[in-house]
Design a protein around this motif. Sequence first.
Motif, short mmCIF file in Angstrom:
data_model
loop_
_atom_site.label_atom_id
_atom_site.label_comp_id
_atom_site.label_asym_id
_atom_site.label_seq_id
_atom_site.Cartn_x
_atom_site.Cartn_y
_atom_site.Cartn_z
N LEU A 64 0.74 -1.28 -0.11
CA LEU A 64 -0.02 -0.05 -0.23
C LEU A 64 1.03 1.15 -0.02
CD1 LEU A 64 -2.59 -0.75 2.78
CD2 LEU A 64 -2.87 -0.84 0.11
N GLN A 65 0.33 2.33 -0.83
CA GLN A 65 1.08 3.61 -0.65
C GLN A 65 0.17 4.62 -0.11
OE1 GLN A 65 4.03 4.58 -1.78
NE2 GLN A 65 3.92 6.83 -1.96
N MET A 66 0.33 5.28 1.17
CA MET A 66 -0.67 6.18 1.43
C MET A 66 0.10 7.74 1.34
SD MET A 66 -2.41 6.54 5.26
CE MET A 66 -0.79 6.87 5.84
N THR A 67 -0.77 8.70 0.79
CA THR A 67 -0.36 10.04 0.68
C THR A 67 -1.39 10.99 0.77
OG1 THR A 67 0.84 9.41 -1.27
CG2 THR A 67 0.60 11.61 -1.14
N SER A 68 -1.02 11.99 1.93
CA SER A 68 -1.98 13.07 1.96
C SER A 68 -1.45 14.38 1.33
CB SER A 68 -1.93 13.28 3.63
OG SER A 68 -2.62 12.33 4.26
N PHE A 69 -2.37 14.97 0.96
CA PHE A 69 -2.22 16.25 -0.06
C PHE A 69 -3.10 17.58 0.56
CE2 PHE A 69 -2.04 12.76 -3.03
CZ PHE A 69 -1.11 12.89 -3.79
N GLN A 70 -2.34 18.44 0.58
CA GLN A 70 -2.83 19.96 0.85
C GLN A 70 -2.74 20.71 -0.45
OE1 GLN A 70 -1.89 21.45 4.49
NE2 GLN A 70 -2.27 19.76 5.71
N ILE A 86 3.75 6.39 -17.56
CA ILE A 86 4.03 6.10 -16.28
C ILE A 86 3.59 4.45 -15.90
CG2 ILE A 86 3.86 8.23 -15.23
CD1 ILE A 86 1.34 7.85 -13.91
N GLY A 87 2.65 3.84 -16.45
CA GLY A 87 2.52 2.41 -16.55
C GLY A 87 1.84 2.28 -15.21
N LEU A 88 1.30 2.97 -14.47
CA LEU A 88 0.38 3.03 -13.21
C LEU A 88 -0.95 2.08 -13.42
CD1 LEU A 88 0.90 3.59 -10.25
CD2 LEU A 88 -0.67 5.57 -10.72
N ASP A 89 -0.91 1.00 -12.75
CA ASP A 89 -1.97 -0.04 -12.83
C ASP A 89 -2.78 -0.04 -11.55
OD1 ASP A 89 -4.09 -1.40 -14.16
OD2 ASP A 89 -2.83 -3.32 -14.04
N HIS A 90 -3.09 0.95 -10.84
CA HIS A 90 -3.60 0.77 -9.43
C HIS A 90 -5.05 1.55 -9.35
CE1 HIS A 90 0.69 0.41 -8.73
NE2 HIS A 90 0.36 0.29 -7.25
N TRP A 91 -5.59 1.04 -8.24
CA TRP A 91 -6.80 1.81 -7.96
C TRP A 91 -6.36 2.69 -6.53
CZ3 TRP A 91 -7.94 -3.75 -8.64
CH2 TRP A 91 -8.85 -3.89 -9.54
N TYR A 135 -6.76 16.04 1.12
CA TYR A 135 -7.57 15.03 0.94
C TYR A 135 -6.45 13.82 1.17
CZ TYR A 135 -5.76 14.41 -3.85
OH TYR A 135 -5.12 14.22 -5.05
N SER A 136 -6.60 12.49 1.63
CA SER A 136 -5.80 11.52 1.56
C SER A 136 -5.93 10.09 0.86
CB SER A 136 -5.38 11.17 3.03
OG SER A 136 -4.97 12.35 3.75
N SER A 137 -5.16 9.82 0.18
CA SER A 137 -5.44 8.32 -0.73
C SER A 137 -4.62 7.27 -0.29
CB SER A 137 -4.95 8.87 -2.23
OG SER A 137 -5.86 10.07 -2.54
N LEU A 138 -5.21 6.05 -0.58
CA LEU A 138 -4.31 4.72 -0.47
C LEU A 138 -4.40 4.23 -1.98
CD1 LEU A 138 -5.80 2.94 2.72
CD2 LEU A 138 -3.47 3.80 2.44
N PHE A 139 -3.26 4.10 -2.44
CA PHE A 139 -3.14 3.52 -3.83
C PHE A 139 -2.71 1.81 -3.62
CE2 PHE A 139 -1.74 7.86 -4.07
CZ PHE A 139 -2.28 8.15 -5.17
N PHE A 140 -3.39 0.94 -4.23
CA PHE A 140 -3.24 -0.34 -4.21
C PHE A 140 -3.37 -0.84 -5.66
CE2 PHE A 140 -7.39 0.85 -3.27
CZ PHE A 140 -8.18 -0.25 -3.69
N ALA A 141 -2.31 -2.06 -5.78
CA ALA A 141 -2.26 -2.21 -7.07
C ALA A 141 -3.23 -3.30 -7.69
CB ALA A 141 -0.64 -3.32 -7.20
N ARG A 142 -3.68 -3.19 -8.71
CA ARG A 142 -4.62 -4.11 -9.38
C ARG A 142 -4.38 -5.75 -9.21
NH1 ARG A 142 -8.70 -2.52 -12.93
NH2 ARG A 142 -7.34 -0.38 -13.03
#
Length: 345
Positions: A64-70, A86-91, A135-142
């Motif tokens: 998992l990758q967690m990122t918080s943005f302002q 970039i070849g990103l294949d995540h939700w 907002y904050s996001s969790l990126f997780f691979a397909r």
Amino acid sequence: MTLQISQAHENRLVPSLKFSTEAVPAAQQFEAWRAFNSMAELEPVTPPMEGFKASSASYHLGRLQMTSFQLAPMNISYTRDIQRKIGLDHWCLSVVTRGPVNYENNDNEVAVSPGHLLLHSYAAPFSGAMTNTHYSSLFFARDDYWDIAEHLERGSHQLVQGPMSHIVRDFMLSMIARADGLTMADASALNDAFGHLIRAMVINDPASLEAARAPIAAAQFDRARRFINANLQWPGLTPDAICANVGVSRRQMFYLFEQHGGVATYVRNRRLAACYSALVRADDGRNISSVAYEFGFTNLSSFYRQFSARFGFSPSEARAAAQYGRPPHSDEATFSDWLMRLSEI
């Protein structure tokens, strides 16, 4: 030796990456942000010369990758060209804490207000508009969630709704609040918990809900804890009021607080801890009765008894000791006993 190395690894903080435009000259802030965040085409809403305040904090939690943005106001566009590059294949599952955020995908427009979840896929183009957004996001691979890919695709680029969405939101908010202290051991546990929660959210069958029972309870407890801590001065802070605001039954509330002696005991101990913190503050000159009444103790004699039973010394001893810079006298048998009494302050 192997055990020591393993324990050292587990206790190590997770890798993190932080960036802010604050130290960059105002006229260069937007370009600095665009150079840092190349995942989408970015367009400022206000003239770049006026500055662009933005920051992010990312945490690598294993799979998992967690990122918080302002973010200052801007428009974003995630295109097919960027996807191929970039070849990103995540939700990506995001919780908005300040907004709103507007997204558009294939003529489907979604407005995300604070407190809501949005699921979107980086396998398809989308665009969005930010307005002083947090907002904050969790990126997780397909590939890690192939078994529920069909369910996730159906829910992509939409608000996440239903009872489990509140549980997942609270789980994410708890992660965000603890982000800077997360260890490698925490990351492993969070991956397992998120896997169970996301499956329970999109499938919602008995087997998935049972597998997610522990992380669901943890998220509910954290939500209840935050509500209690925010309302310690409220006279109506009763078990029924907590159940209503947290959205759980009395039976579930009893289960959540069983190891704390029940919710009423937990609330009393938190209020006693708040009184202790107020009494030992040098800038708080109120008398003891005023502090007690503020946190719901209407019987002063009862407050003295409960305070002494909890901490091993009286409120007046706590205040006097703080004024003279020494620890209060305690009747606890050992230092660790005394420390445990204060662990919730």
